[in-house]
Write an enzyme that holds these catalytic residues in place. Structure first.
Site, PDB file in Angstrom:
ATOM      1  N   ASP A 228       0.874  -1.166   0.000  1.00 50.25           N
ATOM      2  CA  ASP A 228       0.000   0.000   0.000  1.00 50.25           C
ATOM      3  C   ASP A 228       0.920   1.227   0.000  1.00 50.25           C
ATOM      4  O   ASP A 228       2.104   1.152   0.331  1.00 50.25           O
ATOM      5  CB  ASP A 228      -0.950   0.004   1.197  1.00 50.25           C
ATOM      6  CG  ASP A 228      -2.164   0.896   0.926  1.00 50.25           C
ATOM      7  OD1 ASP A 228      -2.098   1.731  -0.009  1.00 50.25           O
ATOM      8  OD2 ASP A 228      -3.170   0.777   1.647  1.00 50.25           O
TER       9      ASP A 228
HETATM   10  C1  BGC Z   1      -5.027   3.357  -0.022  1.00 48.74           C
HETATM   11  C2  BGC Z   1      -5.120   2.422  -1.216  1.00 48.74           C
HETATM   12  C3  BGC Z   1      -4.934   3.203  -2.490  1.00 48.74           C
HETATM   13  C4  BGC Z   1      -3.598   3.914  -2.436  1.00 48.74           C
HETATM   14  C5  BGC Z   1      -3.291   4.720  -3.664  1.00 48.74           C
HETATM   15  C6  BGC Z   1      -3.769   4.205  -0.072  1.00 48.74           C
HETATM   16  O1  BGC Z   1      -3.829   5.196   0.894  1.00 48.74           O
HETATM   17  O2  BGC Z   1      -5.075   2.625   1.164  1.00 48.74           O
HETATM   18  O3  BGC Z   1      -6.370   1.773  -1.208  1.00 48.74           O
HETATM   19  O4  BGC Z   1      -5.050   2.354  -3.602  1.00 48.74           O
HETATM   20  O5  BGC Z   1      -3.593   4.790  -1.330  1.00 48.74           O
HETATM   21  O6  BGC Z   1      -4.112   5.842  -3.743  1.00 48.74           O
END
Ligand code: BGC
Length: 696
Positions: A228
Site C-alpha cells: 500500500d
Molecule cells: C489506499 C489504497 C490506495 C492507495 C493509492 C492508499 O492510501 O489505502 O487503497 O489504492 O492509497 O491511492
C-alpha cells in the site's frame, strides 16, 4: 511462438541489476495520470505500467470517469454477474485512460460497523465477499487490465490503520478474513496489495507467512504483491517477506503532484487522522536500498529476479510485452445504464407498510439536507469525478406525475474529500418546521438522509450526522406517509424507523443516485437488494469493547473469533434490527419442494405469488442437523441466487453451496461431521424451507 515463461526468462537474463530494481518500485508518472507508475525498461521494450485507483471507478486528477455505485451497494445486489459487468466496465474505463492496473477490488471483510472504508468493501460474510471479489477480478481482467486486490489482510479499520497490530487467531483468519482474497487469486488476480497493518506482530508488507507461505505457497499466487502507498518500513524484510513492488516509491515531497493534491495538500487535517495515514517520509526504500541489499547478500539475486519476473509475467498476461494496449471505453451509454442498474439492484427495501411503490400522481415533498447532490462515494483514494450525475430532486422530479416540492430542513452534511475543497457546513436554508409544513401539504414525503465516511478515519458513531434524525421525526409527525431513503456507507442507527411508513437503504449509489432511487420508489424496478451487513444498535456489535475496536496501545484483539456480523447476532440476546440478507419486496414469494440435488447443490421452486414482478434472493445457510454446533456459529451462508420472477411465475432455483461452509479450520481444514440441514432463507433471520443434507 515463444511462451510467456520463455519470454520472461529471456528478459530476466538481459536485465541488469539496476533495471531489475527499476521494475519493482514506483516512480513519478511523466503524464501525471497514474496513482502508481513503473517506468519500464526502454532498452528492452518493456513499456511503463500504470496503476490507478480504485474500486468505485477510475480516479485521475482532473479527469472524469463513470462513478459507479460503491462496492457495498454492488454487493447488496447479491448478484455476482453484475459485479463482473461493473468490473469489466471499470477495466474498460481504466484502459481508455491509458492505465494498466486497477487498484481494486477492496475485499476486506466488514468487521467493524464504523469502518471508514466499509463502502469500498463487500460484506461481513466470507462466502458472499468471495463471490464478489472473484467476479470483479474476472470482469476487470476480461478487458486486459490487471486487478489489484486489496488490502491483504485484516485491514478492517481505519483508526491507526498504518500502525495497528491485529491479533487474530488462525481460525477466524482462515474462515473469515482470507477467503475473499483466495477467491480473487483463484480468479486469476494479477496483483495483491498488502495492508498497512500488522498481523500478529508482523507488518503485512513483510509478512513471510501470509505473503510467502499462504498466498504464494498454499494458494499458488503467481502475480505480484504491491505495498500500500507508503506502506513499507524496511527494504530487506519486505523483499524477503514476499513484497514484490514498493509503491509509490517516491518521497513525500513528490506526493502532492502524484496524488493530484493542491500545493496546500489535501483538504483533510492529517493530524486529526493520526495513525490513519502512513508516514510519507518512509518511501523509496527499494529505490535507494534494494540494489545494495542484494550486493550485500541480504536479499538474494534470485529473489530480486523473482520480484521482477512476477511483474513481467503479469504484463505479458495482458499483452503489454507484445506492445498491446486495449482502447477501452469511457462514459458510454452502456456504462451509464450499468451504473444506474447496479444502483437500483443494490437498493434494499428495509421496511414498507404499503406506501411504496409511490402512486404516479402523488404530490411529493422531497426533503433532506443534501437532496441537490448525487452521493458519489466516500472520501479517499476511491473518489471519482463523473461526467454526469442525477440528484434526488432531479430523479424524483423527472419521474413524478404529481407536484414536487423541496425542503432541505437542516444544514447540509459536508463530504469528507481528500482532493476537493469541501465547503464548511452551510447554514440551513429552510427550517425543520418548513420541511414539516411541506410534508404536511404533500401526499407523501420522501426524506433523503446520509452519513459520511472516508478512508483513513472511522465513523465516530453509527448515528446520522447533524440534525437529520430530528428532521425525519418532524416530517413523520407531519405526514404519516413518510418514506426515508438512507444513503450510508454501512450500518446506521435508524431510531425513528417504527414511526415512518417505509425505509429504503440506497447506500452510496454513485452518479445515478436520483434516477435509481426514483426507479425503486415508483416501482419501475423491484428493490432487488439485500443487506450484506447486519444493522443493529451500536452497543450490540461484538466490537463494542475497546480492545476489540479501535484497540488499546496499538493492538486490536479479534477475540470475538468467528462471531462477526450475523454469526454474532444470532448467538446474542441483543439481536440485529435488520439481519444480514434482509430485504423486503413489492412482490411476495412462496418456497416449495426444497431438496438436495447432489453433494453441493440444493434446489427449490420459488413462486411469485403477487400480481407484480419481483426479485427474490434465495439464500442457503448450512447448520448441523442436531443443532450441536459447539462454539461454532449457528449457521454459515453457503450460497445464494438472485432471480427475477414475473407476476405469478414459478421457477426452480438451484443454489451451489461453497465447500467452506462444510469445513472448519482447526489445526488445518477439517471436514465437519454431518448430517447437516440446509436452510433456504430470505435472510439470516427468516428461514423459509429446511432440507436435510448429506455430504458423502
Ligand atoms: C489506499 C489504497 C490506495 C492507495 C493509492 C492508499 O492510501 O489505502 O487503497 O489504492 O492509497 O491511492
Amino acid at each position: 511462438m515463444e511462451s510467456t515463461d520463455d519470454e520472461v526468462a529471456a528478459l530476466l537474463d538481459e536485465l541488469d541489476r539496476a533495471e531489475l530494481v527499476r521494475l519493482v518500485h514506483g516512480a513519478l508518472d511523466p503524464e501525471g495520470t497514474a496513482t502508481g507508475y513503473l517506468p519500464g525498461v526502454e532498452r528492452l521494450d518493456v513499456p511503463p505500467l500504470r496503476f490507478v485507483d480504485g474500486p468505485l471507478g477510475v480516479r485521475i486528477p482532473d479527469r472524469r470517469a463513470t462513478a459507479f455505485p460503491a462496492p457495498l451497494a454492488l454487493a447488496a445486489s447479491f448478484d455476482p454477474s453484475l459485479a463482473r459487468s461493473q468490473g469489466a466496465a471499470m477495466g474498460r474505463e481504466a484502459a481508455a485512460h491509458g492505465q494498466d492496473v486497477l487498484l481494486g477490488p477492496g475485499t476486506n471483510l466488514i468487521r467493524v460497523p464504523h469502518g471508514g472504508r466499509n463502502f469500498e468493501y463487500f460484506s461481513e460474510d466470507p462466502v458472499h465477499s468471495a463471490a464478489f471479489a472473484a467476479a470483479v477480478v474476472e470482469g476487470v481482467q476480461s478487458e486486459d487490465v490487471l486487478a489489484c486486490v486489496k488490502h491483504y489482510v485484516a485491514n478492517n479499520q481505519e483508526t491507526d490503520r498504518a500502525t495497528v497490530d491485529v491479533r487474530v487467531g488462525e481460525q477466524p483468519l482462515r474462515e473469515l478474513y482470507l477467503p475473499a482474497f483466495r477467491a480473487a487469486v483463484d480468479a486469476g488476480a494479477g496483483a495483491v496489495m498488502s495492508g498497512y497493518n500488522s498481523v500478529n506482530g508482523t507488518p503485512m508488507s513483510e509478512h513471510g507467512r501470509l505473503l510467502g507461505d499462504v498466498l504464494k505457497g498454499e494458494w499458488g499466487f503467481e502475480g505480484f504483491v504491491v505495498s500500500d502507498w507508503f506502506g513499507t518500513t524496511d527494504s530487506v524484510r519486505s523483499a524477503n517477506g514476499g513484497l514484490d513492488v514498493e509503491m509509490p516509491g517516491v518521497t513525500g515531497e513528490e506526493l502532492a503532484s502524484l496524488m493530484g493534491m493542491d500545493e496546500g495538500g489535501p483538504d483533510v487535517d492529517f493530524d486529526e487522522l493520526g495513525g490513519g495515514m502512513p508516514d510519507m517520509r518512509t518511501a523509496a526504500r527499494f529505490e535507494t536500498e534494494l540494489a545494495a541489499d542484494v550486493e550485500a547478500g541480504d536479499v538474494s539475486a534470485d529473489r530480486l529476479a523473482d520480484m521482477a519476473g512476477r511483474v513481467l509475467s503479469q504484463m505479458a498476461s495482458v499483452g503489454r510485452l507484445d506492445g498491446e494496449r486495449p482502447d477501452g471505453a469511457l462514459d458510454t451509454d452502456e456504462h451509464r445504464a450499468l451504473a444506474e442498474r447496479v444502483a437500483v439492484r443494490g437498493t434494499v427495501l428495509l421496511a414498507n407498510d404499503g406506501v411504496l411503490p409511490l402512486d404516479d400522481e402523488a404530490d411529493v415533498a422531497v426533503v433532506g439536507p443534501n437532496v441537490d447532490e448525487a452521493l458519489l462515494g466516500g472520501g479517499g483514494s476511491s473518489e471519482v469525478t463523473p461526467f454526469v450525475s442525477s440528484t434526488p430532486v432531479e430523479g424524483v422530479t423527472e419521474r413524478a406525475g404529481g407536484e414536487v416540492t423541496v425542503a432541505h430542513g437542516v444544514e447540509p452534511v459536508a463530504d469528507l474529500s481528500f482532493f476537493e475543497e469541501t465547503e464548511p457546513p452551510a447554514d440551513a436554508d429552510s427550517s425543520v418546521e418548513d420541511a414539516a409544513a411541506a410534508a404536511a401539504d404533500a401526499d407523501v414525503a420522501v426524506v433523503f438522509v446520509r452519513d459520511r465516511a472516508t478512508e483513513a478515519m472511522d465513523r465516530p458513531d453509527l448515528r446520522l450526522p447533524g440534525r437529520q434524525d430530528e428532521l425525519v421525526s418532524a416530517v413523520a409527525d407531519a405526514n404519516d406517509r413518510t418514506v426515508v431513503v438512507v444513503n450510508s456507507s454501512g450500518p446506521v442507527e435508524l431510531p425513528w424507523r417504527e414511526d415512518v411508513a417505509a425505509v429504503v437503504e440506497n447506500w452510496y449509489p454513485g452518479q445515478a443516485h436520483g434516477d435509481a432511487a426514483a426507479a425503486v420508489l415508483y416501482g419501475d424496478s423491484a428493490p432487488g437488494g439485500r443487506l450484506p451487513v447486519s444493522f443493529a444498535a451500536e452497543s450490540a456489535y461484538p466490537t463494542t469493547a475497546s480492545e476489540r475496536f479501535p484497540g488499546e496501545d496499538g493492538v486490536v484483539e479479534y477475540s470475538e473469533g468467528c462471531r462477526v456480523g450475523y454469526r454474532h447476532f444470532e448467538a446474542s440476546d441483543d439481536g440485529a434490527v435488520y439481519p444480514f440478507g434482509h430485504g423486503e419486496s413489492y412482490a411476495s414469494f412462496a418456497y416449495r419442494g426444497a431438496e438436495q440435488v447432489d453433494a453441493s447443490t440444493v434446489r427449490a421452486t420459488v413462486a411469485n405469488t403477487a400480481e407484480r414482478p419481483g426479485r427474490e434472493v434465495v439464500q442457503a445457510y448450512v447448520r448441523p442437523a442436531d443443532d450441536a454446533n459447539g462454539d461454532a456459529p449457528v449457521r454459515d451462508l453457503a450460497g445464494f441466487q438472485s432471480v427475477h420472477l414475473d407476476a405469478g411465475e414459478a421457477v426452480t432455483v438451484e443454489v451451489t453451496l461453497a465447500n467452506d461452509a462444510f469445513r472448519r479450520y482447526e489445526d488445518g481444514w477439517q471436514e465437519r461431521e454431518g448430517p447437516f440441514v440446509v436452510e433456504l432463507a430470505r435472510s439470516a433471520g427468516d428461514v423459509r424451507a429446511t432440507v436435510p443434507f448429506e455430504r458423502p
